[in-house]
Enzyme design. Sequence first.
Site, PDB file in Angstrom:
ATOM      1  N   GLU A 296       0.841  -1.215   0.000  1.00  0.00           N
ATOM      2  CA  GLU A 296       0.000   0.000   0.000  1.00  0.00           C
ATOM      3  C   GLU A 296       0.868   1.254   0.000  1.00  0.00           C
ATOM      4  O   GLU A 296       0.491   2.282  -0.533  1.00  0.00           O
ATOM      5  CB  GLU A 296      -0.940   0.011   1.224  1.00  0.00           C
ATOM      6  CG  GLU A 296      -2.066  -1.024   1.164  1.00  0.00           C
ATOM      7  CD  GLU A 296      -3.303  -0.580   0.359  1.00  0.00           C
ATOM      8  OE1 GLU A 296      -3.649   0.604   0.375  1.00  0.00           O
ATOM      9  OE2 GLU A 296      -3.904  -1.448  -0.293  1.00  0.00           O
TER      10      GLU A 296
ATOM     11  N   HIS B   9      -3.699  -8.814  -2.363  1.00  0.00           N
ATOM     12  CA  HIS B   9      -2.539  -7.966  -2.667  1.00  0.00           C
ATOM     13  C   HIS B   9      -1.370  -8.804  -3.228  1.00  0.00           C
ATOM     14  O   HIS B   9      -0.517  -8.265  -3.935  1.00  0.00           O
ATOM     15  CB  HIS B   9      -2.020  -7.273  -1.401  1.00  0.00           C
ATOM     16  CG  HIS B   9      -2.835  -6.091  -0.960  1.00  0.00           C
ATOM     17  ND1 HIS B   9      -4.085  -6.208  -0.433  1.00  0.00           N
ATOM     18  CD2 HIS B   9      -2.542  -4.763  -0.952  1.00  0.00           C
ATOM     19  CE1 HIS B   9      -4.546  -4.998  -0.106  1.00  0.00           C
ATOM     20  NE2 HIS B   9      -3.629  -4.114  -0.418  1.00  0.00           N
TER      21      HIS B   9
HETATM   22  N1  DGL Z   1      -6.195  -7.701   0.260  1.00  0.00           N
HETATM   23  C1  DGL Z   1      -6.863  -8.160   1.420  1.00  0.00           C
HETATM   24  C2  DGL Z   1      -6.859  -9.643   1.549  1.00  0.00           C
HETATM   25  O1  DGL Z   1      -7.086 -10.301   0.536  1.00  0.00           O
HETATM   26  C3  DGL Z   1      -6.663  -7.384   2.684  1.00  0.00           C
HETATM   27  C4  DGL Z   1      -5.328  -7.095   3.163  1.00  0.00           C
HETATM   28  C5  DGL Z   1      -5.355  -6.185   4.357  1.00  0.00           C
HETATM   29  O2  DGL Z   1      -6.071  -5.183   4.335  1.00  0.00           O
HETATM   30  O3  DGL Z   1      -4.652  -6.502   5.324  1.00  0.00           O
HETATM   31  O4  DGL Z   1      -6.684 -10.201   2.595  1.00  0.00           O
END
Ligand code: DGL
Length: 270
Positions: free
Chosen positions: A162, A196
Amino acid sequence: MAVGVFDSGLGGLTVFDAVARRLPDVPFVYLGDNAHAPYGVRTPDDIFNLTCRSVERLWDEGCDLVILACNTASAAALRRMQETWIPADKRVLGVFVPLIEALTERQWGDNSPPREVAVQHVALFATPATVSSRAFQRELAFRAIGVDVEAQPCAGVVDAIEQGDEMLAEALVHSHVEALKRRMPRPQAAILGCTHYPLLERVFREALGPEVKVYSQADIVAESLADYLSRHTHMRGRGGQTRFLTTGDPVAVSHKATQFLRRRLEFEAA
Ligand code: DGL
């Protein structure tokens, strides 16, 4: 009417990209709760409340069907939402079950008893909240027997992504893969259980080695959404434009999102 796609931040764009390519005529509204990312270090109550708030926001945009493109929300909040909160005329689907169905060689909604499957040693990489929910093991146990899962909570990786700190993200992936391999030296399959992580898929593959099959969640979810919409045509939006909303700063989020997907994305304030 459009289909809603939700994530805590930018990771869900990996899922959005795959579903938008698979379903080019469907309008989507993407919502990133960047003001509250990352979710992966929050409590289940917190994740539940934040996810419900964002899903309501997408309902206000006319999205009767919302995809939680976030494993953390799918693992820590979705079951509770379905049992206690979602009205009968709305649907909220997660990204976990399609992945597990692919891993266990099942068709969508095949609820036959658990059986032996080809893969026996599975490495799961996910956020700390997803790992501690044990949702992956629970959903897997409904479908397969004899599968050994070793889960690695990948602290710090979402934050580094991020913040756009690629070097830190890569170093963290290497150290998390090494930590997992100390406990499971020869996984047959690896699940990148956070939306992510596909942004770092090359790094995961390098660290894991060529003999490990890496499951691509985004493509699996895109196939499963296409299948769902072919059976529930009234949930499929018509006309309208795809839009991108964020609870964070639209200028900063648009900039990072454009870097991620390598094409211009314009976010508006949610
Ligand atoms: N991208 C998300 C997931 O698939 C959330 C990651 C996060 O906000 O810690 O878990």
